[in-house]
Design a protein around this motif. Structure first.
Motif, PDB file in Angstrom:
ATOM      1  N   ALA A   1      33.033 -77.738  45.361  1.00 28.90           N
ATOM      2  CA  ALA A   1      33.043 -78.872  46.460  1.00 28.90           C
ATOM      3  C   ALA A   1      32.222 -79.759  45.837  1.00 28.90           C
ATOM      4  O   ALA A   1      32.592 -81.316  45.984  1.00 28.90           O
ATOM      5  CB  ALA A   1      32.444 -78.441  47.615  1.00 28.90           C
ATOM      6  N   GLY A   2      31.164 -79.717  45.002  1.00 27.83           N
ATOM      7  CA  GLY A   2      30.504 -80.814  44.285  1.00 27.83           C
ATOM      8  C   GLY A   2      31.181 -81.604  43.362  1.00 27.83           C
ATOM      9  O   GLY A   2      31.323 -82.753  43.358  1.00 27.83           O
ATOM     10  N   ALA A   3      31.890 -80.762  42.832  1.00 26.96           N
ATOM     11  CA  ALA A   3      33.005 -81.514  41.799  1.00 26.96           C
ATOM     12  C   ALA A   3      33.786 -82.397  42.270  1.00 26.96           C
ATOM     13  O   ALA A   3      34.335 -83.474  41.768  1.00 26.96           O
ATOM     14  CB  ALA A   3      33.526 -80.304  40.892  1.00 26.96           C
ATOM     15  N   VAL A   4      34.448 -82.043  43.483  1.00 33.49           N
ATOM     16  CA  VAL A   4      35.432 -82.703  44.259  1.00 33.49           C
ATOM     17  C   VAL A   4      34.575 -84.060  44.760  1.00 33.49           C
ATOM     18  O   VAL A   4      35.025 -84.991  44.671  1.00 33.49           O
ATOM     19  CB  VAL A   4      36.017 -81.954  45.373  1.00 33.49           C
ATOM     20  N   LEU A   5      33.556 -83.908  45.140  1.00 36.74           N
ATOM     21  CA  LEU A   5      32.643 -84.907  45.851  1.00 36.74           C
ATOM     22  C   LEU A   5      32.320 -86.045  44.780  1.00 36.74           C
ATOM     23  O   LEU A   5      32.400 -87.318  44.956  1.00 36.74           O
ATOM     24  CB  LEU A   5      31.144 -84.513  46.312  1.00 36.74           C
ATOM     25  N   SER A   6      32.135 -85.576  43.621  1.00 35.27           N
ATOM     26  CA  SER A   6      32.021 -86.409  42.488  1.00 35.27           C
ATOM     27  C   SER A   6      33.110 -87.452  42.263  1.00 35.27           C
ATOM     28  O   SER A   6      32.841 -88.556  41.890  1.00 35.27           O
ATOM     29  CB  SER A   6      31.703 -85.675  41.090  1.00 35.27           C
ATOM     30  N   GLY A   7      34.542 -86.835  42.405  1.00 32.18           N
ATOM     31  CA  GLY A   7      35.271 -87.683  42.239  1.00 32.18           C
ATOM     32  C   GLY A   7      35.568 -88.760  43.421  1.00 32.18           C
ATOM     33  O   GLY A   7      36.100 -89.897  43.304  1.00 32.18           O
ATOM     34  N   VAL A   8      35.031 -88.375  44.611  1.00 29.11           N
ATOM     35  CA  VAL A   8      35.073 -89.449  45.640  1.00 29.11           C
ATOM     36  C   VAL A   8      34.121 -90.389  45.421  1.00 29.11           C
ATOM     37  O   VAL A   8      34.634 -91.729  45.665  1.00 29.11           O
ATOM     38  CB  VAL A   8      34.558 -88.583  47.112  1.00 29.11           C
ATOM     39  N   ILE A   9      32.963 -90.198  44.842  1.00 27.67           N
ATOM     40  CA  ILE A   9      32.042 -91.291  44.533  1.00 27.67           C
ATOM     41  C   ILE A   9      32.516 -92.106  43.389  1.00 27.67           C
ATOM     42  O   ILE A   9      32.359 -93.300  43.468  1.00 27.67           O
ATOM     43  CB  ILE A   9      30.750 -90.730  44.291  1.00 27.67           C
ATOM     44  N   GLY A  10      33.318 -91.330  42.446  1.00 25.62           N
ATOM     45  CA  GLY A  10      33.951 -92.438  41.341  1.00 25.62           C
ATOM     46  C   GLY A  10      34.719 -93.117  41.991  1.00 25.62           C
ATOM     47  O   GLY A  10      34.895 -94.565  41.561  1.00 25.62           O
ATOM     48  N   GLU A  11      35.620 -92.924  43.125  1.00 22.48           N
ATOM     49  CA  GLU A  11      36.731 -93.737  43.585  1.00 22.48           C
ATOM     50  C   GLU A  11      35.984 -94.921  44.360  1.00 22.48           C
ATOM     51  O   GLU A  11      36.717 -96.089  44.442  1.00 22.48           O
ATOM     52  CB  GLU A  11      37.299 -92.832  44.589  1.00 22.48           C
ATOM     53  N   ILE A  12      34.858 -94.651  44.990  1.00 23.90           N
ATOM     54  CA  ILE A  12      34.244 -95.741  45.589  1.00 23.90           C
ATOM     55  C   ILE A  12      33.598 -96.784  44.749  1.00 23.90           C
ATOM     56  O   ILE A  12      33.905 -98.056  44.882  1.00 23.90           O
ATOM     57  CB  ILE A  12      32.976 -95.209  46.515  1.00 23.90           C
TER      58      ILE A  12
END
Length: 527
Positions: free
Chosen positions: A185-196
């Motif tokens: 889930a942390g790996a997924v969340l890093s993608g979210v922040i990257g998209e921001i």
């Protein structure tokens, strides 16, 4: 603002896409070290639903935006461009709230019953914020593509992946003691922040360059009601594209469900299913898609370029641009396919420390060569106003893939190899369907001689690289294995470029268009 032509725009996006692919590839290596195939499998199971969520949110409008903005800009109609952005933001902003809410409601049930692994729930929840963020980004991407200015897209792609790469390592290292599901889930969340961060780049560049020309008010549904005609124009292109995107994203969402069920029936345990799925999606696919940067750049530049040519009813220009795109895709795709096939065991051992994934790579990579043809052909169909044809072709190909997964994986006992064969047959089917549709629509003539020369150059490169590698390996120690592989590949690339120049596939004026080093390299190629 000066718009960029097809070649310049493609070069810019090709460079940024190459950097992005390298960052994604590096990310896959990092994940293989800190997450392992099981953790990657959990992440990919959840991420497979992102495409479906975004398709339902964007309903094909990004492609419609780029097409309509390109046409309006050609006509010098800035008011229409403004209406396009207002209506698109209002629609996608509202849909993102609806889709995000529904996703939260079904997340727990879906992870347990559809994916057969409750641990994927945490990754599924972590990706939901991507829906509204990605919706706004899609509008701005469509605008920049339509204006044929690829610089903001190129910069945002690179910036996003750098942020994601750094945060993935940090988050996974911090969360791995809590359990593999939290690390995924942390790996997924890093993608979210990257998209921001990617969205912030779009906003800043939009304000810097266009705020004096176009001011976008806060989008409201009243704007959509007032712009009914614009709404219909967007949906006319967007909905067929949505159908195509929905089928593809639904297929991606359905595939892990069918795969996990089929492998479970075949007697594979849940942990091994996650591991095998992780090897396929986390090890094999990043390697295959690494040279696919050319497809990404051509996809975003070809649609508005062909739309513009189609609006002018210039059939010769359409033919020429499509042949250019196919040639560019194969120049990258042919040697990549050969190298990945010949060096599959070595690459999997060195990069991922997983030689057991080599048979998966060797099986799928020859079929994947068709994907380098599929992308330009599909973009051509959308660009000339035949998005519906592309959608129906995709429906047929997706049906073939889904229909074959279960009998090949479970009934014939092929397991994950059967899954790969089903995916491969789907790729071939869609490519052939797109090709026949393009031929019928514009009487397209593929330059067979040109394509044959490229494939010949790729095979020559493969023969040279493998022969050189085997010869040097027999004369050197095992400690120099990695260096030997690298040297063999680099020499074979030089051979490939030389053969392309000898066969007059690459000319001096083509090389000289490369920013910075073009003039120097161009002196080594025929005019």
């Amino acid at each position: 603002m000066k718009k960029q032509n097809l070649v310049k725009g493609a070069l810019i996006l090709t460079a940024s896409s190459f950097i992005t692919r390298m960052l994604v590839f590096t990310l896959s290596i990092v994940e293989s070290r800190v997450l392992g195939p099981e953790g990657i499998g959990l992440k990919k199971m959840a991420m497979s639903f992102l495409g479906l969520m975004m398709t339902l949110t964007t309903i094909g409008l990004p492609v419609a935006i780029s097409k309509l903005v390109a046409e309006a800009n050609t006509q010098g109609n800035r008011t229409k461009v403004k209406k396009i952005l207002i209506v698109s933001l209002a629609i996608m902003g509202s849909l993102s709230v609806i889709v995000g809410s529904l996703s939260i409601m079904v997340s727990k049930f879906g992870s347990s019953h559809f994916l057969n692994d409750p641990r994927s729930y945490f990754s599924f929840i972590a990706l939901i914020p991507l829906i509204p963020i990605g919706a706004v980004s899609s509008v701005l991407k469509g605008y920049f593509r339509g204006m044929q200015n690829m610089n903001p897209i190129a910069l945002s792609q690179v910036f996003e992946k750098i942020v994601q790469l750094i945060l993935t390592y940090v988050f996974v290292q911090y969360l791995i003691p809590l359990g593999i599901e939290y690390a995924a889930a942390g790996a997924v969340l890093s993608g979210v922040i990257g998209e921001i961060f990617s969205l912030l780049v779009f906003i800043v560049m939009f304000k810097m360059e266009y705020h004096k020309k176009i001011r976008i008010p806060y989008p409201r549904w009243t704007n959509v009601v007032k712009g009914k005609r614009m709404l219909f124009e967007l949906l006319q292109t967007g909905l067929p594209t949505t159908g195509d995107g929905f089928i593809k994203s639904f297929s991606r969402a359905l595939q892990p469900v069918v795969i996990t069920k089929s492998l479970a029936i075949a007697g594979v345990g849940s942990a091994m299913i996650a591991k095998q799925y992780g090897m396929l999606t986390g090890y094999v696919m990043p390697l295959i898609f690494l040279p696919g940067f050319i497809n990404q750049s051509l996809r975003v530049t070809l649609v508005p370029a062909l739309s513009e040519a189609n609006a002018k009813n210039n059939q010769m220009l359409i033919q020429r641009r499509l042949n250019q795109a196919i040639g560019a895709a194969l120049i990258v795709g042919a040697p990549s396919t050969v190298l990945l096939y010949l060096f599959a065991p070595e690459l999997m051992s060195i990069i991922y420390r997983s030689p057991s994934a080599a048979p998966l790579l060797k099986l799928i990579v020859p079929f994947f060569l068709f994907n380098y043809l599929q992308t330009p052909l599909q973009s051509a169909l959308v660009g000339i106003g035949l998005a519906k044809k592309a959608m129906f072709n995709n429906i047929i190909a997706t049906g073939i893939t889904i229909a074959l997964i279960y009998p090949l994986a479970a009934n014939l006992g092929l397991g994950i190899l059967g899954v790969i064969l089903a995916i491969s047959f789907g790729i071939i089917s869609e490519t052939l369907l797109h090709y026949f549709c393009v031929v019928k629509a514009i009487d397209f003539h593929l330059d067979i001689k040109y394509v044959t020369k490229i494939i010949f150059a790729g095979l020559s490169m493969g023969f040279c690289s493998r022969t050189l590698f085997v010869s040097i390996t027999q004369l050197t120690s095992i400690e120099l294995f990695n260096l030997t592989l690298l040297a063999s590949v680099l020499v074979s690339i030089l051979v490939y470029i030389t053969v392309l120049g000898f066969l007059k596939i690459i000319h001096q004026h083509d090389v000289m268009r490369i920013p910075g080093v073009g003039k120097i390299l161009g002196s080594f190629f025929p005019t």
